[in-house]
Design a protein around this motif. Structure first.
Motif, mmCIF file in Angstrom:
data_model
loop_
_atom_site.group_PDB
_atom_site.id
_atom_site.type_symbol
_atom_site.label_atom_id
_atom_site.label_comp_id
_atom_site.label_asym_id
_atom_site.label_seq_id
_atom_site.Cartn_x
_atom_site.Cartn_y
_atom_site.Cartn_z
ATOM 1 N N ILE A 114 0.983 -1.270 0.034
ATOM 2 C CA ILE A 114 -0.018 -0.056 0.035
ATOM 3 C C ILE A 114 1.026 1.260 -0.114
ATOM 4 O O ILE A 114 2.110 1.273 0.401
ATOM 5 C CB ILE A 114 -1.054 -0.059 1.272
ATOM 6 C CG1 ILE A 114 -0.206 0.000 2.415
ATOM 7 C CG2 ILE A 114 -2.080 -1.206 0.999
ATOM 8 C CD1 ILE A 114 -0.851 0.581 3.739
ATOM 9 N N ARG A 115 0.246 2.371 -0.430
ATOM 10 C CA ARG A 115 1.004 3.496 -0.408
ATOM 11 C C ARG A 115 0.270 4.414 0.946
ATOM 12 O O ARG A 115 -0.616 4.197 1.265
ATOM 13 C CB ARG A 115 0.763 4.414 -1.595
ATOM 14 C CG ARG A 115 1.280 3.749 -2.957
ATOM 15 C CD ARG A 115 1.270 4.738 -4.027
ATOM 16 N NE ARG A 115 -0.409 4.813 -4.323
ATOM 17 C CZ ARG A 115 -1.257 4.011 -5.101
ATOM 18 N NH1 ARG A 115 -0.349 2.988 -5.631
ATOM 19 N NH2 ARG A 115 -2.152 4.237 -5.538
ATOM 20 N N GLU A 162 -2.882 6.137 1.003
ATOM 21 C CA GLU A 162 -4.099 5.139 0.994
ATOM 22 C C GLU A 162 -5.063 4.804 1.970
ATOM 23 O O GLU A 162 -5.752 3.727 1.965
ATOM 24 C CB GLU A 162 -3.794 3.657 -0.195
ATOM 25 C CG GLU A 162 -3.448 4.098 -1.524
ATOM 26 C CD GLU A 162 -2.911 3.170 -2.202
ATOM 27 O OE1 GLU A 162 -3.485 2.869 -3.339
ATOM 28 O OE2 GLU A 162 -2.152 2.271 -1.692
ATOM 29 N N ALA A 193 -8.637 3.590 1.673
ATOM 30 C CA ALA A 193 -8.848 2.252 1.257
ATOM 31 C C ALA A 193 -8.582 1.335 2.084
ATOM 32 O O ALA A 193 -9.254 0.373 2.406
ATOM 33 C CB ALA A 193 -8.316 2.113 -0.002
ATOM 34 N N GLU A 208 -4.843 -6.086 -5.969
ATOM 35 C CA GLU A 208 -5.631 -5.258 -6.673
ATOM 36 C C GLU A 208 -6.069 -5.729 -8.079
ATOM 37 O O GLU A 208 -5.346 -6.251 -8.706
ATOM 38 C CB GLU A 208 -4.912 -3.841 -6.907
ATOM 39 C CG GLU A 208 -5.502 -2.850 -7.298
ATOM 40 C CD GLU A 208 -4.665 -1.637 -7.418
ATOM 41 O OE1 GLU A 208 -5.086 -0.385 -7.049
ATOM 42 O OE2 GLU A 208 -3.429 -1.535 -8.106
ATOM 43 N N TRP A 249 -9.479 -3.411 -4.267
ATOM 44 C CA TRP A 249 -8.745 -4.360 -3.452
ATOM 45 C C TRP A 249 -9.436 -5.740 -3.099
ATOM 46 O O TRP A 249 -10.624 -5.779 -2.421
ATOM 47 C CB TRP A 249 -8.263 -3.614 -2.155
ATOM 48 C CG TRP A 249 -7.383 -2.537 -2.420
ATOM 49 C CD1 TRP A 249 -6.929 -2.182 -3.479
ATOM 50 C CD2 TRP A 249 -6.702 -1.758 -1.614
ATOM 51 N NE1 TRP A 249 -5.898 -1.033 -3.473
ATOM 52 C CE2 TRP A 249 -5.951 -0.889 -2.063
ATOM 53 C CE3 TRP A 249 -7.031 -1.733 -0.148
ATOM 54 C CZ2 TRP A 249 -5.169 0.151 -1.542
ATOM 55 C CZ3 TRP A 249 -5.939 -0.602 0.550
ATOM 56 C CH2 TRP A 249 -5.335 0.220 -0.172
#
Length: 186
Positions: free
Chosen positions: A14-15, A18, A21, A74, A80
């Protein structure tokens, strides 16, 4: 509808930005029918947490972190389908259950795959990414805990290469609620 195959996903860390999300996926996981034996948190507790909690979680386990990494699968449309998080535990520390950590190891938590994406090898892809990251961090082994009554999860973990270590702990004050440690040695 055709069943997705492992070719239909991109597994990635993940970033940090995010977090929304991350929050949505966690809340969805906590609505799963076996969430009460799969997670240590309730949907209501997770929902009540402030956004800052999820923002910090995404920063702490986002791409580039050397202490934890959350991976997601993803789909081509950007949704997701599942997740695993690996925490790095250091020797000389004490783990969440009060046991000494004797060696550098990864600890898998927060495993979830949406029901419509189960049974197609996705969980193994997620575990492969998490374990690979742990090896890159010089972990000597990777472990996880699974409820003694969660046969579905135990089967998935065995397919991903994990096996019981023999350690059994209780997560709750109810001593009948046993969690089994599963490990994958380097």
């Amino acid at each position: 509808m055709t069943t997705p195959t492992s070719d239909d996903y991109v597994v990635r860390a993940i970033r940090p930005d995010e977090w929304a999300a991350v929050k949505r996926l966690r809340l969805d996981a906590l609505r799963d029918p076996v969430a009460h034996i799969a997670f240590l948190e309730t949907y209501e507790d997770a929902l009540a947490r402030p956004d800052s909690f999820y923002q910090e979680r995404a920063i702490g386990s986002g791409d580039g972190s050397s202490t934890a990494q959350q991976f997601v699968a993803e789909t081509p449309d950007g949704n997701w389908a599942g997740t695993v998080t690996v925490l790095l535990e250091q020797p000389g520390t004490t783990d969440w259950a009060g046991y000494p950590v004797e060696r550098r190891q990864g600890h898998v938590v927060g495993v979830f795959v949406r029901p419509e994406h189960r049974g197609n090898g996705l969980i193994k892809m997620l575990f492969d990414a998490g374990v690979s990251w742990a090896w890159q961090q010089s972990a000597e082994r990777v472990r996880l805990f699974v409820h003694a009554d969660n046969a579905r999860a135990q089967g998935a973990y065995r397919k991903a290469g994990f096996g019981p270590s023999g350690l059994v702990v209780s997560f709750t004050k109810d001593e009948s609620e046993e969690e089994l440690e599963f490990v994958l040695e380097r």
